[in-house]
Write a protein that holds these residues in place. Structure first.
Motif, PDB file in Angstrom:
ATOM      1  N   ALA A 143       0.798  -1.222   0.037  1.00 21.62           N
ATOM      2  CA  ALA A 143       0.114  -0.044  -0.182  1.00 21.62           C
ATOM      3  C   ALA A 143       1.017   1.332  -0.029  1.00 21.62           C
ATOM      4  O   ALA A 143       0.490   2.046  -0.600  1.00 21.62           O
ATOM      5  N   ILE A 144       1.765   1.265   0.838  1.00 22.91           N
ATOM      6  CA  ILE A 144       2.699   2.309   0.981  1.00 22.91           C
ATOM      7  C   ILE A 144       3.590   2.556  -0.375  1.00 22.91           C
ATOM      8  O   ILE A 144       3.670   3.870  -1.072  1.00 22.91           O
ATOM      9  N   ASP A 145       3.871   1.543  -1.220  1.00 18.76           N
ATOM     10  CA  ASP A 145       4.561   1.945  -2.433  1.00 18.76           C
ATOM     11  C   ASP A 145       3.598   2.430  -3.389  1.00 18.76           C
ATOM     12  O   ASP A 145       3.790   2.909  -4.335  1.00 18.76           O
ATOM     13  N   ARG A 146       2.137   2.023  -3.395  1.00 14.00           N
ATOM     14  CA  ARG A 146       1.210   2.457  -4.385  1.00 14.00           C
ATOM     15  C   ARG A 146       0.636   3.891  -3.938  1.00 14.00           C
ATOM     16  O   ARG A 146       0.061   4.353  -4.659  1.00 14.00           O
ATOM     17  N   GLY A 147       1.112   4.377  -3.046  1.00 10.91           N
ATOM     18  CA  GLY A 147       0.709   5.715  -2.434  1.00 10.91           C
ATOM     19  C   GLY A 147      -0.534   5.797  -1.666  1.00 10.91           C
ATOM     20  O   GLY A 147      -1.078   7.138  -1.287  1.00 10.91           O
ATOM     21  N   VAL A 148      -0.920   4.766  -1.154  1.00 12.90           N
ATOM     22  CA  VAL A 148      -2.312   4.586  -0.273  1.00 12.90           C
ATOM     23  C   VAL A 148      -1.678   4.944   1.023  1.00 12.90           C
ATOM     24  O   VAL A 148      -0.586   4.317   1.690  1.00 12.90           O
ATOM     25  N   VAL A 149      -2.433   5.697   1.857  1.00 18.00           N
ATOM     26  CA  VAL A 149      -2.222   5.977   3.296  1.00 18.00           C
ATOM     27  C   VAL A 149      -3.336   5.339   4.312  1.00 18.00           C
ATOM     28  O   VAL A 149      -4.223   4.953   3.835  1.00 18.00           O
ATOM     29  N   PHE A 150      -2.814   5.188   5.485  1.00 15.50           N
ATOM     30  CA  PHE A 150      -3.417   4.346   6.544  1.00 15.50           C
ATOM     31  C   PHE A 150      -4.159   5.613   7.486  1.00 15.50           C
ATOM     32  O   PHE A 150      -3.423   6.620   7.658  1.00 15.50           O
ATOM     33  N   GLU A 151      -5.468   5.491   7.865  1.00 12.58           N
ATOM     34  CA  GLU A 151      -5.938   6.622   8.796  1.00 12.58           C
ATOM     35  C   GLU A 151      -6.195   5.926   9.978  1.00 12.58           C
ATOM     36  O   GLU A 151      -6.720   4.848  10.419  1.00 12.58           O
ATOM     37  N   GLY A 180       5.414   3.814  11.213  1.00  7.38           N
ATOM     38  CA  GLY A 180       4.803   5.336  11.163  1.00  7.38           C
ATOM     39  C   GLY A 180       4.798   6.027   9.916  1.00  7.38           C
ATOM     40  O   GLY A 180       4.642   7.302   9.820  1.00  7.38           O
ATOM     41  N   LYS A 181       5.234   5.255   8.914  1.00  5.27           N
ATOM     42  CA  LYS A 181       5.079   6.076   7.473  1.00  5.27           C
ATOM     43  C   LYS A 181       3.734   5.780   6.890  1.00  5.27           C
ATOM     44  O   LYS A 181       3.062   4.785   6.963  1.00  5.27           O
ATOM     45  N   SER A 182       3.151   6.947   5.944  1.00  2.00           N
ATOM     46  CA  SER A 182       2.057   6.903   5.310  1.00  2.00           C
ATOM     47  C   SER A 182       0.986   6.837   6.165  1.00  2.00           C
ATOM     48  O   SER A 182      -0.205   6.028   5.804  1.00  2.00           O
ATOM     49  N   VAL A 183       0.835   7.304   7.385  1.00  2.00           N
ATOM     50  CA  VAL A 183      -0.227   7.479   8.478  1.00  2.00           C
ATOM     51  C   VAL A 183      -0.994   8.778   8.539  1.00  2.00           C
ATOM     52  O   VAL A 183      -0.076   9.803   8.506  1.00  2.00           O
ATOM     53  N   ILE A 184      -2.090   8.881   8.411  1.00  2.00           N
ATOM     54  CA  ILE A 184      -2.837  10.338   9.032  1.00  2.00           C
ATOM     55  C   ILE A 184      -3.645  10.031  10.073  1.00  2.00           C
ATOM     56  O   ILE A 184      -4.004   9.096  10.009  1.00  2.00           O
ATOM     57  N   LEU A 185      -3.676  11.410  10.653  1.00  2.00           N
ATOM     58  CA  LEU A 185      -4.499  11.387  12.042  1.00  2.00           C
ATOM     59  C   LEU A 185      -5.531  12.271  11.600  1.00  2.00           C
ATOM     60  O   LEU A 185      -5.678  13.257  11.134  1.00  2.00           O
ATOM     61  N   GLY A 209       2.740   5.765  19.072  1.00  2.00           N
ATOM     62  CA  GLY A 209       4.095   5.244  18.694  1.00  2.00           C
ATOM     63  C   GLY A 209       4.739   5.919  17.689  1.00  2.00           C
ATOM     64  O   GLY A 209       5.716   5.700  17.073  1.00  2.00           O
ATOM     65  N   LEU A 210       4.270   7.163  17.305  1.00 10.17           N
ATOM     66  CA  LEU A 210       4.824   7.986  16.156  1.00 10.17           C
ATOM     67  C   LEU A 210       5.831   8.748  16.671  1.00 10.17           C
ATOM     68  O   LEU A 210       5.930   9.553  17.968  1.00 10.17           O
ATOM     69  N   SER A 211       6.755   9.105  16.032  1.00  9.99           N
ATOM     70  CA  SER A 211       7.858  10.180  16.314  1.00  9.99           C
ATOM     71  C   SER A 211       7.507  11.358  16.263  1.00  9.99           C
ATOM     72  O   SER A 211       6.455  11.922  15.716  1.00  9.99           O
ATOM     73  N   ASP A 212       8.012  12.589  16.889  1.00 14.46           N
ATOM     74  CA  ASP A 212       7.754  13.926  16.683  1.00 14.46           C
ATOM     75  C   ASP A 212       7.542  14.335  15.281  1.00 14.46           C
ATOM     76  O   ASP A 212       6.512  15.058  14.693  1.00 14.46           O
ATOM     77  N   GLY A 213       8.395  13.897  14.279  1.00 16.20           N
ATOM     78  CA  GLY A 213       8.306  14.338  12.841  1.00 16.20           C
ATOM     79  C   GLY A 213       7.207  13.482  12.168  1.00 16.20           C
ATOM     80  O   GLY A 213       6.609  14.318  11.668  1.00 16.20           O
TER      81      GLY A 213
END
Length: 267
Positions: A143-151, A180-185, A209-213
């Motif tokens: 999913a990350i490779d295809r540009g899809v994000v997780f919410e 922590g990549k390709s995640v939206i809140l 569990g996400l970093s500050d960045g």
């Protein structure tokens, strides 16, 4: 300066309540929000995919974003809750009415299909109950490779202590798998009181569990990437928009440049 977005604000049929939510989002500093229409098909009867209501029919004048000189941008989003593969219709013309397309799979098989096959923008992770499956690296990386994000949505954690435990546990499990990549809140707010400011959301993300960045990106640049993905998906589907609503006209592209300006740039 970061541009903050909340890509999941529940559509409310009551105009007064909806206006209050939009005004609160603008006051908190969100430059873009997406009104979420949830479609949950059942096998018992045929159901029609909802039609989004133009925002200018719901709100006469959009509020100005706190700290900025332009009004808030309001998009439309469709979320399909899937308990069967037939619930997602890849070529459904009704999907084209929406700026963003999301699915919420309820089984591991459907989650895998959403990650690897479906032409969508967002995969919603259910936050209010124990997940019936475990996250696996292969489909998530696909999913990350295809540009899809997780919410990950946080409003359920505000409403109930049991939901709070599930939200944190499910979010932590997801972050361990996607790093922590390709995640939206997002809020998935059903009323104005459930909205939180961008910096409060990034602080909450630390519990997930996400970093500050990564936490800051989850309410800004990753959301922007999801909008760009949606714009590309609609263009690839042969969809050409000939009209724009008033609030979208000066922002015809996510990054603020018009298509004509981009075409004028040297390659």
């Amino acid at each position: 300066m970061a541009v903050f977005m909340d890509l999941n604000v529940s559509f409310l049929p009551d105009r007064s309540d909806l206006r209050s939510v939009v005004e609160t989002a603008a006051h908190l500093g969100f430059s873009t929000i997406a009104l979420n229409y949830v479609f949950e098909p059942t096998a018992k009867k045929k159901q029609e995919i909802p039609t989004p209501t133009p925002i200018n029919e719901l709100i006469d004048q959009l509020p100005v974003v706190q700290g900025r000189s332009r009004p808030i941008r309001v998009l439309n989003r469709l979320t399909v809750v899937m308990s069967d593969a037939s619930h997602f219709r890849p070529n459904a013309p009704e999907y084209r009415r929406f700026d963003l397309l999301a699915v919420q799979p309820t089984s591991e098989k459907l989650f895998h299909a959403a990650c690897m096959v479906y032409d969508i923008d967002i995969i919603c992770v259910p936050m209010t109950e124990k997940l019936p499956f475990f996250f696996k690296r292969a489909p998530i990386n696909g999913a990350i490779d295809r540009g899809v994000v997780f919410e990950v949505s946080y409003s359920a954690a505000i409403r109930d202590s049991t939901m709070r435990r599930y939200t944190i546990a499910n979010a932590v499990s997801l972050m361990e798998s996607c790093k922590g990549k390709s995640v939206i809140l997002s809020s998935a707010a059903q009323k104005a009181l459930e909205l939180r400011g961008p910096y409060d959301v990034t602080n909450l993300a630390l519990l997930f569990g996400l970093s500050d960045g990564d936490a800051k990106e989850a309410v800004s640049s990753t959301c922007r990437a999801a909008l760009l993905h949606a714009e590309t998906r609609r263009t690839a589907s042969g969809i050409i928009y000939t009209t724009r609503s008033q609030q979208e006209a000066p922002q015809s592209s996510v990054d603020g440049e018009t298509p004509a300006a981009k075409r004028a740039k040297p390659t």
